[in-house]
Design an enzyme around this catalytic site. Structure first.
Site, PDB file in Angstrom:
ATOM      1  CB  ALA A  63     -17.477  86.850  34.196  1.00 64.18           C
ATOM      2  N   GLY A 102     -21.410  90.220  35.835  1.00 67.44           N
ATOM      3  CA  GLY A 102     -22.224  89.102  35.353  1.00 67.44           C
ATOM      4  C   GLY A 102     -23.227  88.636  36.402  1.00 67.44           C
ATOM      5  CD  GLU A 105     -23.850  91.531  32.392  1.00 66.76           C
ATOM      6  OE1 GLU A 105     -22.923  90.770  32.691  1.00 66.76           O
ATOM      7  OE2 GLU A 105     -23.922  92.115  31.299  1.00 66.76           O
ATOM      8  CD  GLU A 125     -19.285  94.105  34.188  1.00 67.56           C
ATOM      9  OE1 GLU A 125     -19.522  95.099  34.919  1.00 67.56           O
ATOM     10  OE2 GLU A 125     -20.047  93.128  34.111  1.00 67.56           O
TER      11      GLU A 125
HETATM   12  N1  CAA Z   1     -13.268  86.489  39.244  1.00 70.46           N
HETATM   13  C1  CAA Z   1     -12.238  85.794  39.773  1.00 70.46           C
HETATM   14  N2  CAA Z   1     -11.692  86.056  40.967  1.00 70.46           N
HETATM   15  C2  CAA Z   1     -12.211  87.084  41.658  1.00 70.46           C
HETATM   16  C3  CAA Z   1     -13.282  87.857  41.181  1.00 70.46           C
HETATM   17  C4  CAA Z   1     -13.820  87.524  39.911  1.00 70.46           C
HETATM   18  N3  CAA Z   1     -14.848  88.192  39.393  1.00 70.46           N
HETATM   19  N4  CAA Z   1     -13.561  88.812  42.090  1.00 70.46           N
HETATM   20  C5  CAA Z   1     -12.714  88.626  43.101  1.00 70.46           C
HETATM   21  N5  CAA Z   1     -11.897  87.590  42.845  1.00 70.46           N
HETATM   22  C6  CAA Z   1     -10.864  87.034  43.719  1.00 70.46           C
HETATM   23  C7  CAA Z   1      -9.730  88.016  43.970  1.00 70.46           C
HETATM   24  O1  CAA Z   1      -8.757  87.952  42.966  1.00 70.46           O
HETATM   25  C8  CAA Z   1      -9.215  87.526  45.315  1.00 70.46           C
HETATM   26  O2  CAA Z   1      -8.432  86.392  45.067  1.00 70.46           O
HETATM   27  P1  CAA Z   1      -7.163  86.071  45.999  1.00 70.46           P
HETATM   28  O3  CAA Z   1      -7.707  85.904  47.387  1.00 70.46           O
HETATM   29  O4  CAA Z   1      -6.579  84.845  45.399  1.00 70.46           O
HETATM   30  O5  CAA Z   1      -6.269  87.269  45.892  1.00 70.46           O
HETATM   31  C9  CAA Z   1     -10.473  87.060  46.013  1.00 70.46           C
HETATM   32  O6  CAA Z   1     -11.444  86.838  44.990  1.00 70.46           O
HETATM   33  C10 CAA Z   1     -11.058  88.078  46.995  1.00 70.46           C
HETATM   34  O7  CAA Z   1     -11.171  89.323  46.331  1.00 70.46           O
HETATM   35  P2  CAA Z   1     -10.771  90.694  47.065  1.00 70.46           P
HETATM   36  O8  CAA Z   1      -9.452  90.532  47.748  1.00 70.46           O
HETATM   37  O9  CAA Z   1     -10.913  91.764  46.071  1.00 70.46           O
HETATM   38  O10 CAA Z   1     -11.896  90.764  48.196  1.00 70.46           O
HETATM   39  P3  CAA Z   1     -12.743  92.009  48.670  1.00 70.46           P
HETATM   40  O11 CAA Z   1     -13.669  91.498  49.691  1.00 70.46           O
HETATM   41  O12 CAA Z   1     -11.837  93.140  49.009  1.00 70.46           O
HETATM   42  O13 CAA Z   1     -13.587  92.478  47.398  1.00 70.46           O
HETATM   43  C11 CAA Z   1     -15.051  92.242  45.499  1.00 70.46           C
HETATM   44  C12 CAA Z   1     -14.560  91.640  46.855  1.00 70.46           C
HETATM   45  C13 CAA Z   1     -15.770  93.553  45.743  1.00 70.46           C
HETATM   46  C14 CAA Z   1     -15.974  91.226  44.885  1.00 70.46           C
HETATM   47  C15 CAA Z   1     -13.814  92.485  44.596  1.00 70.46           C
HETATM   48  O14 CAA Z   1     -13.041  91.315  44.557  1.00 70.46           O
HETATM   49  C16 CAA Z   1     -14.170  92.845  43.176  1.00 70.46           C
HETATM   50  O15 CAA Z   1     -14.428  93.992  42.904  1.00 70.46           O
HETATM   51  N6  CAA Z   1     -14.097  91.865  42.276  1.00 70.46           N
HETATM   52  C17 CAA Z   1     -14.258  92.105  40.854  1.00 70.46           C
HETATM   53  C18 CAA Z   1     -15.687  92.173  40.483  1.00 70.46           C
HETATM   54  C19 CAA Z   1     -15.822  92.419  39.005  1.00 70.46           C
HETATM   55  O16 CAA Z   1     -15.093  93.152  38.392  1.00 70.46           O
HETATM   56  N7  CAA Z   1     -16.822  91.760  38.437  1.00 70.46           N
HETATM   57  C20 CAA Z   1     -17.082  91.874  37.026  1.00 70.46           C
HETATM   58  C21 CAA Z   1     -16.377  90.790  36.324  1.00 70.46           C
HETATM   59  S1  CAA Z   1     -16.472  91.006  34.587  1.00 70.46           S
HETATM   60  C22 CAA Z   1     -17.984  90.383  34.160  1.00 70.46           C
HETATM   61  O17 CAA Z   1     -18.752  89.980  34.975  1.00 70.46           O
HETATM   62  C23 CAA Z   1     -18.183  90.407  32.686  1.00 70.46           C
HETATM   63  C24 CAA Z   1     -19.515  90.084  32.229  1.00 70.46           C
HETATM   64  O18 CAA Z   1     -20.308  90.957  31.975  1.00 70.46           O
HETATM   65  C25 CAA Z   1     -19.893  88.690  31.992  1.00 70.46           C
END
Ligand code: CAA
Length: 688
Positions: A63, A102, A105, A125
Site C-alpha cells: 500500500a 498489499g 496480498e 507491515e
Molecule cells: N509506499 C510509499 N512509498 C514507498 C513505499 C510504500 N509502500 N515503499 C517505498 N516507498 C518509497 C520510499 O519512501 C522511497 O521514497 P524516497 O525516494 O522519496 O525517499 C522510495 O520509495 C524508495 O524506497 P527505498 O529507498 O526504501 O528503496 P529500496 O530499493 O532500498 O527498498 C523496498 C525498496 C524494499 C520496497 C522498501 O522501500 C520497502 O521496504 N518499502 C516498504 C514496503 C512495505 O512496508 N510495504 C507494506 C506497506 S503496508 C501495506 O501494504 C498494508 C496492507 O496490507 C494494505
C-alpha cells in the site's frame, strides 16, 4: 504523464501493467485504475486469462504508506483484492523485484504466482506497526500452513523466490524476460485447462492445538513492547477459527486498531525518517563522492580493528598501521580470531563484497591511501598531534577520519593544514546497532561527508550527518540524571528496570557497563571545568572507575558480572551509594518509577533541544535516527524528539519545572528552545 495502469491485449490474454515508480505502491490512483481495468478485462469475452505485472524495478511493494493516517479513499486495497478473488478467468501475478505487503496480498488473490529468481517477497507491515490488512493473514496460512505464515508475517522478513516456491507461495520461478515468461505460462494454463486455484477455497489448520499459544510464547521476549506482532497472531487465529468472510472482518478490525495506534504512527515516522536522514540539505548526492580504493587505519587496537573491519566490509581494502612488531602480531592474531568466529555466519553477499584487511608497520602507506582513519591515539592531545602528522604526508584529496567520540572536531581539523578533508566517524556499538554519526567540521568539504554517507550506507548502516557528537553528548545528559537519581535514593537495577520497561533493551547503567565506563569517565574529566556544581559534586562515576570497575569487560561496573557476562546486583555498589549520599548530606528517599522515567527521558530530550538549537544536529529526525539505531530507543516510540512531540512540549516543560522546584536542580530547567516551542504550542517537528 504515463498512465499508472494499462490494459493491453495479446491474443486472448489481457496484460494489466502497473507503472507507479519507484516501487509501484498501491496509491489511490493505482487502485482506481487497477480496479477499473481489471473489471474491464474480466468482462471482455475475448480475454481468456489475465497477467498482472509491473514496469520498473519492482512488483508492487505494498500500500502507499504516504496515504496512511489520512482519510481513506475508495477503492481500498481489500476491495481490489476481492475483485481478483471473484475473477472467473485465470489471473496470473508475475513478480519481480519485491512483492510486499498489499502487493503480495494482491498476488495471493490471483490464481497463480510466477516470479523471477531474484524476487523477494514478504509482509513487512509489522515493521510499520501494522498487520497485512487486505486478506494476507487469512490467505497466507491457508496457502502455506499456519507455522510458515506465522514466521513470515510476525517477523516481517523477506524471503527469496526459491524459498517462496518451496513453501508453495510461488508456483514457478522463471527466467527473464518476465513478461514473455508470464504470457507463456498463461497460455499453458489455458491450453491445459488448469483450474482456477482460489486460495480462499483452502482451509487453514493448526499443526497442534496449542500452536498459536506456543508461538506467542516463543516470540514474547523478542517482540516485547510491540503491539503488532501479537495482533498478527490474533488475525491468524481468525483464519483458523472463522470462515473467510468473518476472518477478513476480524483482520480489518485488528488492522484499524493498529493503524490508529501511537506505535504504528511512530514506526511509520521511523520508516520515512530513515530514508530522509541521508538527504542532507546542502550536501551533494552519492554521485559526487570521492573515489576510495584503499584505507589505512592508524592503530591496531580494538577500535582500529572494528573500524578496519567496517571499511573492509564496505569493499574498501584496509590496512591497520601498528606501531611495533608486538602490536602487529597481536592485531594479526585478533584478526584471525574474528575471521574464524565470523566464518559460516555471514551471508554470501557479505563475503563476496568484503575486501581484505591486513596489518603493517609501513608508515609509507599513508602517502598513498584514499582514506586514513586515526584510531590509535589514547587522548585528544595525541589525536591532534597524530592527525597533524598524517595531514602533512597524505596525498591531496585523501580523507582524514578521526574516530574519537568526545573530541572537538573543529579543534582537530585545525591541527591539519587541510581542514576540508577532515571528518569524524562514530559507529555506534552494541547489539545490532546500525547508527553511524558522520561528524562534519566547520570546513569539511561537502563531498567528504557524501563519501562517508555512501560508504556507510553500503554497510546497511543508517548514517547521520552532524556538526559534533550527538548521541554520546545526549547519553551523558541522560546518565547524569540517572546518577543524580542514585544519589537521591534509587539503585542501578531500579533505574535500569524502568527504562527497560519503557522499551530500551537495557537501561543507562547496564548500557554504560557494556560500552565501558572509561569512555564516559574520560569525557567527564575532559569537560569537568564546564560542569555545573551538582554534576561536579556527583562523583559516583569517579569513585566506581577509580576502583577499576570499568564495566562488563572488567567484570564489574555498576553491576558485578559472572564469566558469561550476566549482571548481578553488587552490595558493594549499594554501600558506596549510601556512603556517598551521606557524605553529600542527601537524605535518601523512595523514588517512584514515574519520576525515574520522566527525569531520565526529559534530560535526554532537553539535551536534544540544545543540540538542535546549536545546530549540532540539523533536524529532529537526525536525533531520532541516532537514538533508534545507535542506542536502541524503542522504535515504536519514534525516537526521543518524536516522543516529546507526542507527549506535548508544554507538558514536558511543566513536568521538568516541577522536578526542578522539588530538587532545586538546574539540570531539570527546560532548555530555551523547549521554552519557546512550549509557549508557541509547537513541537520539534513543527518548529518552523
Ligand atoms: N509506499 C510509499 N512509498 C514507498 C513505499 C510504500 N509502500 N515503499 C517505498 N516507498 C518509497 C520510499 O519512501 C522511497 O521514497 P524516497 O525516494 O522519496 O525517499 C522510495 O520509495 C524508495 O524506497 P527505498 O529507498 O526504501 O528503496 P529500496 O530499493 O532500498 O527498498 C523496498 C525498496 C524494499 C520496497 C522498501 O522501500 C520497502 O521496504 N518499502 C516498504 C514496503 C512495505 O512496508 N510495504 C507494506 C506497506 S503496508 C501495506 O501494504 C498494508 C496492507 O496490507 C494494505
Amino acid at each position: 504523464m504515463a498512465p499508472l495502469v494499462t490494459l493491453e491485449k495479446h491474443g486472448n490474454l489481457g496484460i494489466v501493467a502497473l507503472n507507479n515508480p519507484p516501487v509501484n505502491a498501491l496509491s489511490h490512483g493505482v487502485r482506481q485504475s487497477l480496479s477499473e481495468l481489471l473489471s474491464r478485462a474480466f468482462s471482455d469475452a475475448s480475454i481468456h486469462a489475465v497477467v498482472i505485472w509491473c514496469e520498473g524495478r519492482s512488483f508492487i511493494a505494498g500500500a502507499d504508506i504516504r496515504e496512511f493516517g489520512k482519510t481513506p479513499l475508495q477503492p481500498d486495497v481489500p476491495e481490489v483484492v476481492e475483485l481478483l478473488d471473484a475473477a472467473k478467468k485465470p489471473v496470473i501475478a508475475a513478480l519481480h523485484g519485491t512483492a510486499l505487503g498489499g502487493g503480495l496480498e494482491l498476488a495471493l488473490a490471483c490464481h497463480y504466482r510466477i516470479a523471477l529468481g531474484s524476487t523477494r517477497v514478504g509482509f513487512p507491515e509489522v515493521t510499520l506497526g501494522l498487520l497485512p490488512g487486505a486478506g494476507g493473514t487469512q490467505r497466507l496460512p491457508r496457502l502455506i500452513g499456519v507455522g510458515a505464515a506465522l514466521d513470515l508475517i510476525v517477523s516481517g522478513k523477506l524471503i527469496s523466490a526459491a524459498k517462496a516456491q518451496g513453501l508453495g507461495l510461488v508456483d514457478v520461478v522463471v527466467e527473464e524476460p518476465l513478461r514473455a515468461s508470464a504470457l507463456a505460462f498463461a497460455e499453458t494454463v489455458l491450453l491445459e485447462g488448469r483450474p482456477l486455484r482460489r486460495v480462499s477455497d483452502l482451509v487453514a489448520k493448526l499443526d497442534a492445538a496449542d500452536q498459536l499459544e506456543a508461538y506467542r510464547a516463543s516470540v514474547a521476549q523478542q517482540c516485547r513492547g510491540f503491539l503488532a506482532p501479537f495482533h498478527c497472531i490474533e488475525a491468524i487465529r481468525a483464519a483458523v477459527d472463522l470462515p473467510l468472510g468473518e476472518g477478513l472482518a476480524r483482520e480489518r478490525a485488528l488492522f484499524i486498531e493498529l493503524m490508529d495506534s501511537s506505535q504504528s504512527k511512530a514506526q511509520r515516522h521511523a520508516f520515512f525518517a530513515e530514508r530522509e536522514v541521508t538527504k542532507v540539505p546542502g550536501l551533494p548526492d552519492a554521485t559526487a563522492a570521492r573515489t576510495l580504493r584503499s584505507a589505512v587505519v592508524v592503530g591496531s587496537g580494538t577500535r582500529a580493528r572494528v573500524l578496519g573491519a567496517c571499511f573492509a566490509d564496505a569493499a574498501l581494502p584496509a590496512t591497520l598501521l601498528a606501531g611495533t612488531q608486538e602490536e602487529l602480531d597481536n592485531a594479526l592474531a585478533a584478526l584471525r580470531v574474528s575471521a574464524a568466529a565470523g566464518a559460516g555466519r555471514e551471508s554470501a553477499s557479505t563475503k563476496e563484497r568484503r575486501a581484505p584487511i591486513t596489518c603493517s608497520l609501513d608508515a609509507g602507506l599513508l602517502n598513498d591511501a584514499d582514506l586514513i582513519a586515526e584510531a590509535g591515539a589514547g587522548d585528544v592531545t595525541a589525536q591532534r598531534a597524530s592527525l597533524g602528522r598524517i595531514g602533512a604526508v597524505a596525498k591531496p584529496r585523501a580523507i582524514l577520519v578521526t574516530a574519537m567520540p568526545y573530541a572537538d572536531i573543529d579543534d582537530i581539523a585545525a591541527c591539519t593544514q587541510r581542514p576540508e578533508d577532515v571528518v569524524g566517524l562514530h559507529f555506534h556499538q552494541g547489539g545490532a546497532a546500525r547508527g553511524v554519526e558522520i561528524i562534519r567540521a566547520r570546513d569539511t568539504a561537502p563531498e567528504v561527508s557524501a563519501t562517508l554517507i555512501k560508504l556507510t550506507k553500503s554497510l546497511g548502516k543508517v548514517p547521520v550527518v552532524v556538526q559534533g557528537p550527538v548521541g554520546s553528548r545526549m547519553f551523558t545528559a541522560y546518565l547524569r540524571e540517572a546518577l543524580f537519581l542514585l544519589e537521591e535514593g534509587a539503585l542501578p537495577a531500579q533505574v535500569d528496570r524502568v527504562l527497560h520497561d519503557f522499551g530500551f533493551q537495557i537501561g543507562p547503567f547496564a548500557e554504560s557497563d557494556r560500552s565501558g565506563l572509561d569512555v564516559e569517565w574520560q569525557r567527564r574529566k575532559v569537560r569537568f571545568d564546564s560542569l555545573d556544581p551538582r554534576a561536579r559534586a556527583c562523583t559516583l562515576l569517579d569513585q566506581i572507575c577509580e576502583q577499576g570497575r570499568l564495566g562488563l569487560e572488567a567484570g564489574a561496573g555498576f553491576y558485578r558480572y559472572d564469566a558469561d557476562g550476566n549482571a548481578t546486583h553488587d552490595p558493594a555498589i549499594e554501600s558506596l551509594l549510601l556512603r556517598h549520599s551521606k557524605d553529600r548530606g542527601i537524605v535518601r528517599r523512595t523514588i517512584s518509577d514515574q519520576e525515574i522515567l520522566e527525569r531520565c527521558l526529559f534530560s535526554l530530550i532537553n539535551e536534544g533541544a540544545r543540540v538542535l538549537e546549536e545546530g549540532v544536529a540539523a533536524r529532529p529526525l537526525d536525533i531520532d535516527m541516532i537514538w533508534i539505531h545507535g542506542y536502541a530507543f524503542p522504535v515504536y516510540r519514534g525516537g526521543p524528539m518524536f516522543y516529546a512531540d507526542e507527549l506535548g512540549l508544554a507538558s514536558v516543560r511543566s513536568a521538568m519545572l516541577g522536578y526542578a522546584a522539588e530538587s532545586g536542580g538546574e539540570h531539570q530547567t527546560p532548555a530555551p528552545f523547549v521554552e519557546r516551542l512550549a509557549h508557541a504550542l509547537k513541537g520539534f517537528y513543527s518548529a518552523s
